[in-house]
Design a protein around this motif. Structure first.
Motif, PDB file in Angstrom:
ATOM      1  N   THR A  15      45.051  33.313  46.038  1.00  0.00           N
ATOM      2  CA  THR A  15      45.895  34.382  45.920  1.00  0.00           C
ATOM      3  C   THR A  15      45.448  35.630  45.257  1.00  0.00           C
ATOM      4  O   THR A  15      44.549  35.576  44.655  1.00  0.00           O
ATOM      5  CB  THR A  15      47.330  33.662  45.148  1.00  0.00           C
ATOM      6  OG1 THR A  15      46.697  33.820  43.655  1.00  0.00           O
ATOM      7  CG2 THR A  15      47.653  32.430  45.707  1.00  0.00           C
ATOM      8  N   PRO A  16      46.230  36.712  45.506  1.00  0.00           N
ATOM      9  CA  PRO A  16      46.211  38.010  45.000  1.00  0.00           C
ATOM     10  C   PRO A  16      45.900  37.618  43.226  1.00  0.00           C
ATOM     11  O   PRO A  16      44.858  38.505  42.780  1.00  0.00           O
ATOM     12  CB  PRO A  16      47.015  38.916  45.277  1.00  0.00           C
ATOM     13  CG  PRO A  16      47.373  38.373  46.524  1.00  0.00           C
ATOM     14  CD  PRO A  16      47.387  36.872  46.519  1.00  0.00           C
ATOM     15  N   ARG A  17      46.760  36.939  42.625  1.00  0.00           N
ATOM     16  CA  ARG A  17      46.678  37.004  41.198  1.00  0.00           C
ATOM     17  C   ARG A  17      45.494  36.493  40.727  1.00  0.00           C
ATOM     18  O   ARG A  17      44.945  36.958  39.783  1.00  0.00           O
ATOM     19  CB  ARG A  17      47.852  35.881  40.771  1.00  0.00           C
ATOM     20  CG  ARG A  17      48.116  35.600  39.298  1.00  0.00           C
ATOM     21  CD  ARG A  17      49.007  35.000  38.778  1.00  0.00           C
ATOM     22  NE  ARG A  17      50.321  35.004  39.545  1.00  0.00           N
ATOM     23  CZ  ARG A  17      51.331  35.962  39.092  1.00  0.00           C
ATOM     24  NH1 ARG A  17      50.864  36.717  38.077  1.00  0.00           N
ATOM     25  NH2 ARG A  17      52.499  35.775  39.780  1.00  0.00           N
ATOM     26  N   GLN A  18      44.781  35.622  41.478  1.00  0.00           N
ATOM     27  CA  GLN A  18      43.285  35.013  41.077  1.00  0.00           C
ATOM     28  C   GLN A  18      42.212  36.024  40.906  1.00  0.00           C
ATOM     29  O   GLN A  18      41.447  36.331  40.089  1.00  0.00           O
ATOM     30  CB  GLN A  18      42.537  34.022  41.989  1.00  0.00           C
ATOM     31  CG  GLN A  18      43.185  32.586  41.628  1.00  0.00           C
ATOM     32  CD  GLN A  18      44.529  32.139  42.074  1.00  0.00           C
ATOM     33  OE1 GLN A  18      44.931  32.637  42.863  1.00  0.00           O
ATOM     34  NE2 GLN A  18      44.995  31.213  41.527  1.00  0.00           N
ATOM     35  N   TYR A  19      42.443  37.122  41.884  1.00  0.00           N
ATOM     36  CA  TYR A  19      41.314  38.142  41.967  1.00  0.00           C
ATOM     37  C   TYR A  19      41.615  39.202  40.816  1.00  0.00           C
ATOM     38  O   TYR A  19      40.688  39.819  40.076  1.00  0.00           O
ATOM     39  CB  TYR A  19      41.498  39.028  43.242  1.00  0.00           C
ATOM     40  CG  TYR A  19      40.750  37.970  44.361  1.00  0.00           C
ATOM     41  CD1 TYR A  19      39.365  38.042  44.411  1.00  0.00           C
ATOM     42  CD2 TYR A  19      41.727  37.137  45.275  1.00  0.00           C
ATOM     43  CE1 TYR A  19      39.153  36.927  45.439  1.00  0.00           C
ATOM     44  CE2 TYR A  19      41.330  36.189  46.114  1.00  0.00           C
ATOM     45  CZ  TYR A  19      39.846  36.052  46.236  1.00  0.00           C
ATOM     46  OH  TYR A  19      39.445  35.258  47.206  1.00  0.00           O
ATOM     47  N   LEU A  20      42.946  39.502  40.589  1.00  0.00           N
ATOM     48  CA  LEU A  20      43.289  40.464  39.267  1.00  0.00           C
ATOM     49  C   LEU A  20      42.849  39.811  37.992  1.00  0.00           C
ATOM     50  O   LEU A  20      42.615  40.331  37.381  1.00  0.00           O
ATOM     51  CB  LEU A  20      44.822  40.655  39.430  1.00  0.00           C
ATOM     52  CG  LEU A  20      45.326  41.869  40.319  1.00  0.00           C
ATOM     53  CD1 LEU A  20      46.842  41.907  40.573  1.00  0.00           C
ATOM     54  CD2 LEU A  20      44.693  43.026  40.499  1.00  0.00           C
ATOM     55  N   ASN A  21      43.220  38.499  37.920  1.00  0.00           N
ATOM     56  CA  ASN A  21      42.931  37.842  36.641  1.00  0.00           C
ATOM     57  C   ASN A  21      41.363  37.588  36.317  1.00  0.00           C
ATOM     58  O   ASN A  21      40.865  38.019  35.402  1.00  0.00           O
ATOM     59  CB  ASN A  21      43.346  36.223  36.667  1.00  0.00           C
ATOM     60  CG  ASN A  21      44.826  36.279  36.370  1.00  0.00           C
ATOM     61  OD1 ASN A  21      45.438  37.303  35.799  1.00  0.00           O
ATOM     62  ND2 ASN A  21      45.380  35.169  36.807  1.00  0.00           N
ATOM     63  N   GLU A  22      40.628  37.623  37.460  1.00  0.00           N
ATOM     64  CA  GLU A  22      39.114  37.534  37.455  1.00  0.00           C
ATOM     65  C   GLU A  22      38.599  38.854  37.016  1.00  0.00           C
ATOM     66  O   GLU A  22      37.555  39.087  36.264  1.00  0.00           O
ATOM     67  CB  GLU A  22      38.366  36.706  38.765  1.00  0.00           C
ATOM     68  CG  GLU A  22      38.835  35.635  38.976  1.00  0.00           C
ATOM     69  CD  GLU A  22      38.162  34.701  40.238  1.00  0.00           C
ATOM     70  OE1 GLU A  22      37.351  35.620  40.802  1.00  0.00           O
ATOM     71  OE2 GLU A  22      38.436  33.781  40.477  1.00  0.00           O
ATOM     72  N   THR A  23      39.271  39.807  37.754  1.00  0.00           N
ATOM     73  CA  THR A  23      38.512  41.243  37.334  1.00  0.00           C
ATOM     74  C   THR A  23      38.953  41.676  35.874  1.00  0.00           C
ATOM     75  O   THR A  23      38.278  42.088  35.164  1.00  0.00           O
ATOM     76  CB  THR A  23      39.337  42.287  38.257  1.00  0.00           C
ATOM     77  OG1 THR A  23      39.013  41.965  39.651  1.00  0.00           O
ATOM     78  CG2 THR A  23      38.901  43.617  38.129  1.00  0.00           C
ATOM     79  N   ILE A  24      40.039  41.290  35.435  1.00  0.00           N
ATOM     80  CA  ILE A  24      40.576  41.596  33.867  1.00  0.00           C
ATOM     81  C   ILE A  24      39.425  40.841  33.055  1.00  0.00           C
ATOM     82  O   ILE A  24      39.242  41.499  32.259  1.00  0.00           O
ATOM     83  CB  ILE A  24      41.863  40.982  33.727  1.00  0.00           C
ATOM     84  CG1 ILE A  24      42.967  41.980  34.387  1.00  0.00           C
ATOM     85  CG2 ILE A  24      42.270  40.945  32.256  1.00  0.00           C
ATOM     86  CD1 ILE A  24      44.151  41.688  34.492  1.00  0.00           C
TER      87      ILE A  24
END
Length: 160
Positions: A146-155
């Motif tokens: 999901t998009p949330r995984q990509y935002l969390n990994e980037t953070i």
């Protein structure tokens, strides 16, 4: 996963009349990358940015928001092969794209952060990418979280 990916190397272009806030339905992303600088280019609009696609390399990732059975799905596609490619080349392209598509998705999600701030319910929507090939073993739909995984990994990557 994205250890060598630099979120600062994304150039985002909104194709009018699209903005950071609309459309939601059929919002389209065109992601490409420079072969020399590794900079990512993301176009967001009502249509795909076909001018950004290099027809010789065909290494773009296209995606769009589609309403489906009561939820939104980020549905993407990437070109693996057609009848001008042999099976060995198709296999190599598939292996590369299967590994690198996560970087393209991270660029799309991070490049459109303002959109997600306004539509946070999309953060938990599924992402499916269709690998398009004339060879059956490389022509498949794959789930990419999901998009949330990509935002969390980037953070997490920026903080470390």
């Amino acid at each position: 996963m994205m250890s060598n990916w630099d979120p600062a190397k994304i150039s985002v272009n909104y194709l009018p009349p699209a903005t950071e806030f609309r459309p939601v339905d059929r919002r389209k992303y065109t992601w490409t990358q420079s072969k020399t600088t590794e900079e990512s280019f993301l176009s967001i609009g009502y249509q795909y940015d076909y001018n950004a696609i290099h027809m010789k390399y065909r290494d773009e990732v296209l995606a769009e928001w589609i309403p489906q059975m009561g939820q939104y799905v980020l549905s993407g596609k990437l070109f693996i092969s057609d009848n001008t490619f042999d099976e060995k080349y198709a296999r190599i392209r598939f292996m590369i794209f299967e590994r690198e598509v996560k970087m393209a998705l991270a660029a799309m999600i991070n490049g459109d952060r303002t959109f997600f701030a306004n539509y946070p319910w999309l953060l938990d929507s599924p992402i499916y990418i269709h690998f398009q090939s004339n060879f059956e073993e490389y022509n498949k739909m794959i789930y990419f979280e999901t998009p949330r995984q990509y935002l969390n990994e980037t953070i997490q990557a920026v903080e470390t």
